[in-house]
Enzyme design. Structure first.
Site, PDB file in Angstrom:
ATOM      1  N   SER A  21       0.807  -1.232   0.000  1.00 57.98           N
ATOM      2  CA  SER A  21       0.000   0.000   0.000  1.00 57.98           C
ATOM      3  C   SER A  21       0.839   1.281   0.000  1.00 57.98           C
ATOM      4  CB  SER A  21      -0.962  -0.006   1.191  1.00 57.98           C
ATOM      5  OG  SER A  21      -1.925  -1.009   1.006  1.00 57.98           O
ATOM      6  N   LYS A  70      -9.611  -5.477  10.952  1.00 57.80           N
ATOM      7  CA  LYS A  70     -10.734  -5.012  10.118  1.00 57.80           C
ATOM      8  C   LYS A  70     -12.092  -5.063  10.835  1.00 57.80           C
ATOM      9  CE  LYS A  70      -8.997  -5.983   5.485  1.00 57.80           C
ATOM     10  NZ  LYS A  70      -9.385  -6.551   4.194  1.00 57.80           N
ATOM     11  N   ASN A  91     -12.015  -1.451   5.942  1.00 57.34           N
ATOM     12  CA  ASN A  91     -10.619  -1.455   5.479  1.00 57.34           C
ATOM     13  C   ASN A  91     -10.086  -0.045   5.218  1.00 57.34           C
ATOM     14  OD1 ASN A  91     -11.739  -0.736   3.023  1.00 57.34           O
ATOM     15  ND2 ASN A  91     -10.514  -2.169   1.835  1.00 57.34           N
ATOM     16  N   ASP A 106     -13.339  -2.983  -0.636  1.00 58.23           N
ATOM     17  CA  ASP A 106     -13.058  -4.238  -1.346  1.00 58.23           C
ATOM     18  C   ASP A 106     -14.165  -4.605  -2.341  1.00 58.23           C
ATOM     19  OD1 ASP A 106     -10.552  -4.830  -0.341  1.00 58.23           O
ATOM     20  OD2 ASP A 106     -11.326  -5.936   1.380  1.00 58.23           O
ATOM     21  N   GLY A 131     -13.982 -19.853  -1.014  1.00 56.91           N
ATOM     22  CA  GLY A 131     -13.471 -19.200   0.191  1.00 56.91           C
ATOM     23  C   GLY A 131     -14.595 -18.621   1.026  1.00 56.91           C
ATOM     24  N   ALA A 132     -14.327 -18.472   2.324  1.00 57.85           N
ATOM     25  CA  ALA A 132     -15.338 -17.892   3.224  1.00 57.85           C
ATOM     26  C   ALA A 132     -14.659 -17.032   4.281  1.00 57.85           C
ATOM     27  CB  ALA A 132     -16.160 -19.004   3.865  1.00 57.85           C
ATOM     28  N   GLY A 133     -13.490 -16.461   3.940  1.00 59.79           N
ATOM     29  CA  GLY A 133     -12.779 -15.579   4.861  1.00 59.79           C
ATOM     30  C   GLY A 133     -13.191 -14.133   4.646  1.00 59.79           C
ATOM     31  N   GLY A 134     -12.336 -13.217   5.092  1.00 59.64           N
ATOM     32  CA  GLY A 134     -12.664 -11.797   5.035  1.00 59.64           C
ATOM     33  C   GLY A 134     -12.887 -11.296   3.618  1.00 59.64           C
ATOM     34  N   ASN A 156     -16.026 -23.814   0.394  1.00 63.38           N
ATOM     35  CA  ASN A 156     -14.924 -23.547   1.321  1.00 63.38           C
ATOM     36  C   ASN A 156     -14.426 -24.851   1.924  1.00 63.38           C
ATOM     37  OD1 ASN A 156     -13.278 -21.568   2.647  1.00 63.38           O
ATOM     38  ND2 ASN A 156     -14.352 -22.049   4.549  1.00 63.38           N
ATOM     39  N   THR A 158     -13.668 -25.419   4.956  1.00 64.89           N
ATOM     40  CA  THR A 158     -14.496 -25.655   6.144  1.00 64.89           C
ATOM     41  C   THR A 158     -15.933 -25.274   5.763  1.00 64.89           C
ATOM     42  OG1 THR A 158     -12.581 -24.896   7.407  1.00 64.89           O
ATOM     43  CG2 THR A 158     -14.655 -25.158   8.616  1.00 64.89           C
TER      44      THR A 158
HETATM   45  N1  LIG Z   1      -6.495  -8.811  -4.482  1.00 59.46           N
HETATM   46  C1  LIG Z   1      -6.907  -8.205  -3.385  1.00 59.46           C
HETATM   47  O1  LIG Z   1      -7.210  -7.005  -3.370  1.00 59.46           O
HETATM   48  C2  LIG Z   1      -7.047  -9.002  -2.124  1.00 59.46           C
HETATM   49  C3  LIG Z   1      -7.782  -8.472  -1.042  1.00 59.46           C
HETATM   50  C4  LIG Z   1      -7.896  -9.243   0.121  1.00 59.46           C
HETATM   51  C5  LIG Z   1      -7.281 -10.495   0.191  1.00 59.46           C
HETATM   52  N2  LIG Z   1      -6.563 -10.959  -0.878  1.00 59.46           N
HETATM   53  C6  LIG Z   1      -5.956 -12.307  -0.828  1.00 59.46           C
HETATM   54  O2  LIG Z   1      -7.021 -13.236  -0.681  1.00 59.46           O
HETATM   55  C7  LIG Z   1      -6.607 -14.357   0.092  1.00 59.46           C
HETATM   56  C8  LIG Z   1      -7.609 -14.572   1.249  1.00 59.46           C
HETATM   57  O3  LIG Z   1      -7.571 -13.431   2.102  1.00 59.46           O
HETATM   58  P1  LIG Z   1      -8.577 -13.273   3.352  1.00 59.46           P
HETATM   59  O4  LIG Z   1      -8.285 -11.955   3.956  1.00 59.46           O
HETATM   60  O5  LIG Z   1      -9.966 -13.611   2.982  1.00 59.46           O
HETATM   61  O6  LIG Z   1      -8.009 -14.436   4.339  1.00 59.46           O
HETATM   62  P2  LIG Z   1      -8.796 -15.227   5.483  1.00 59.46           P
HETATM   63  O7  LIG Z   1      -9.880 -14.400   6.073  1.00 59.46           O
HETATM   64  O8  LIG Z   1      -7.737 -15.763   6.381  1.00 59.46           O
HETATM   65  O9  LIG Z   1      -9.490 -16.454   4.708  1.00 59.46           O
HETATM   66  C9  LIG Z   1      -8.690 -17.466   4.130  1.00 59.46           C
HETATM   67  C10 LIG Z   1      -9.535 -18.372   3.228  1.00 59.46           C
HETATM   68  O10 LIG Z   1      -8.666 -19.283   2.552  1.00 59.46           O
HETATM   69  C11 LIG Z   1      -9.004 -20.637   2.904  1.00 59.46           C
HETATM   70  N3  LIG Z   1      -7.770 -21.413   2.987  1.00 59.46           N
HETATM   71  C12 LIG Z   1      -6.591 -21.018   3.517  1.00 59.46           C
HETATM   72  N4  LIG Z   1      -5.669 -21.992   3.387  1.00 59.46           N
HETATM   73  C13 LIG Z   1      -6.297 -23.042   2.771  1.00 59.46           C
HETATM   74  C14 LIG Z   1      -5.895 -24.331   2.349  1.00 59.46           C
HETATM   75  N5  LIG Z   1      -4.636 -24.773   2.539  1.00 59.46           N
HETATM   76  N6  LIG Z   1      -6.785 -25.147   1.739  1.00 59.46           N
HETATM   77  C15 LIG Z   1      -8.058 -24.718   1.542  1.00 59.46           C
HETATM   78  N7  LIG Z   1      -8.512 -23.495   1.909  1.00 59.46           N
HETATM   79  C16 LIG Z   1      -7.643 -22.667   2.514  1.00 59.46           C
HETATM   80  C17 LIG Z   1      -9.727 -20.529   4.233  1.00 59.46           C
HETATM   81  O11 LIG Z   1     -10.533 -21.677   4.404  1.00 59.46           O
HETATM   82  P3  LIG Z   1     -11.010 -22.142   5.886  1.00 59.46           P
HETATM   83  O12 LIG Z   1     -12.197 -21.287   6.242  1.00 59.46           O
HETATM   84  O13 LIG Z   1     -11.338 -23.571   5.726  1.00 59.46           O
HETATM   85  O14 LIG Z   1      -9.833 -21.892   6.817  1.00 59.46           O
HETATM   86  C18 LIG Z   1     -10.537 -19.236   3.995  1.00 59.46           C
HETATM   87  O15 LIG Z   1     -11.649 -19.481   3.178  1.00 59.46           O
HETATM   88  C19 LIG Z   1      -5.169 -14.054   0.517  1.00 59.46           C
HETATM   89  O16 LIG Z   1      -4.302 -14.671  -0.408  1.00 59.46           O
HETATM   90  C20 LIG Z   1      -5.051 -12.538   0.380  1.00 59.46           C
HETATM   91  O17 LIG Z   1      -3.740 -12.097   0.106  1.00 59.46           O
HETATM   92  C21 LIG Z   1      -6.453 -10.245  -2.032  1.00 59.46           C
END
Ligand SMILES: NC(=O)c1ccc[n+]([C@@H]2O[C@H](COP(=O)([O-])OP(=O)(O)OC[C@H]3O[C@@H](n4cnc5c(N)ncnc54)[C@H](OP(=O)(O)O)[C@@H]3O)[C@@H](O)[C@H]2O)c1
Length: 288
Positions: A21, A70, A91, A106, A131-134, A156, A158
């Protein structure tokens, strides 16, 4: 040149050393000749309250907020935008006339990237979100704002987290179908026009991993957006290209969510390509 009039912007997170950033925002500020400086503040979770009080006292104009603050920061602000409230995360903080206002950029970032990088003026009726994270939460919110999207497969690792996220944003699960991300997912994705990876699979230090165990579901006419941007060309994007689908990397979303924050703080639309190039250079330096 930094002077007594220079206004301060920044990002708070922990860890924050690897953020791109500052590179993105300072490049845009320099290109426009605006008298601001953008820096990074490592803030431990136990110090978040003091950091936000410091933002008020030091009259810091704006902050980006990253992991792990966040959600926690929302309770410390004077106002949270309806969009950030619905997404459940902030954010971007705008310090305006003594008040701290929380935003989430986002959802805007992903939609702009799909339109401008993915060529999608309207979205396909069937979308898959992994995916189901942030990040997935903001993307699901953004997809649900689009009436043309009739069905969203939300997979996802999980599955309980996918189910909980689906119910939060689509209480009767009329459009969102949660499920588990495993070997069976690929079969269910064949009729999808847009696939978005919002998991961390494929991210450094595991660049040889793909969220799709079987890429046979990828097909020409499909847009595949991987929000992972380190590395920029993930295995999933290579699989998409080989299948004739349109690959879109995560740098566009990153630059466009940053551009929206920049416009909120300064009132000026920044040059997105300058921001994207600066982030790319920063990532290349970090990798070498
Ligand atoms: N391009 C952009 O502007 C932008 C913005 C934000 C984030 N990102 C990228 O997006 C990704 C996710 O970010 P986030 O903030 O959402 O992270 P987060 O909240 O930690 O969520 C992580 C997600 O990835 C899954 N995951 C992690 N390791 C895994 C594995 N080995 N096998 C299967 N699923 C796995 C998790 O599944 P579980 O729920 O099962 O743990 C969850 O759904 C990161 O790479 C981040 O750098 C990019």
């Amino acid at each position: 040149m930094i002077s007594g009039k220079t206004r301060v912007l920044g990002v708070i997170g922990h860890p924050v050393e690897h953020t791109s950033s500052p590179a993105m925002h300072n490049a845009a500020l320099a290109a426009l000749g605006l008298d601001y400086v953008y820096t990074a503040f490592a803030v431990r979770p136990e110090n978040l309250g003091q950091a936000i009080a410091g933002m008020r006292a030091l009259q810091i104009c704006g902050l980006n907020v990253t992991v792990p603050h966040k959600v926690g920061v929302m309770a410390l602000l004077d106002e949270v935008s309806p969009e950030a409230r619905a997404i459940g995360a902030v954010n971007t903080i705008d310090h305006r006339e003594g008040r701290l206002i929380g935003h989430n950029t986002d959802a805007y970032g992903i939609m702009q990237s799909l339109r401008l990088d993915g060529g999608l003026e309207t979205l396909p009726s069937r979308v898959a979100l992994l995916g189901a994270g942030g990040a997935a939460r903001a993307i699901l919110y953004a997809l649900l704002q689009r009436p043309e999207v009739e069905h969203i497969a939300l997979f996802n690792r999980t599955p309980e987290k996918a189910a909980a996220l689906a119910v939060t944003l689509d209480p009767e699960c009329k459009r969102v179908q949660p499920g588990v991300l495993d070997a069976s997912s690929s079969d269910l994705l064949r009729d999808t026009g847009l696939l978005i990876n919002a998991t961390a699979i494929g991210m450094y230090p595991h660049p040889d991993a793909s969220p799709l165990l079987d890429p046979a579901c990828l097909h020409p006419g499909m847009v595949v957006l991987d929000i992972v941007y380190n590395p920029l060309e993930t295995l999933l994007l290579r699989q998409a290209r080989q299948a004739g689908a349109r690959p879109v990397d995560g740098l566009g979303m990153l630059a466009r969510q940053g551009a929206r924050a920049f416009a909120i703080w300064t009132g000026v639309e920044p040059p997105v390509e300058v921001m994207r190039a600066a982030a790319l250079e920063r990532l290349a330096k970090a990798a070498s």
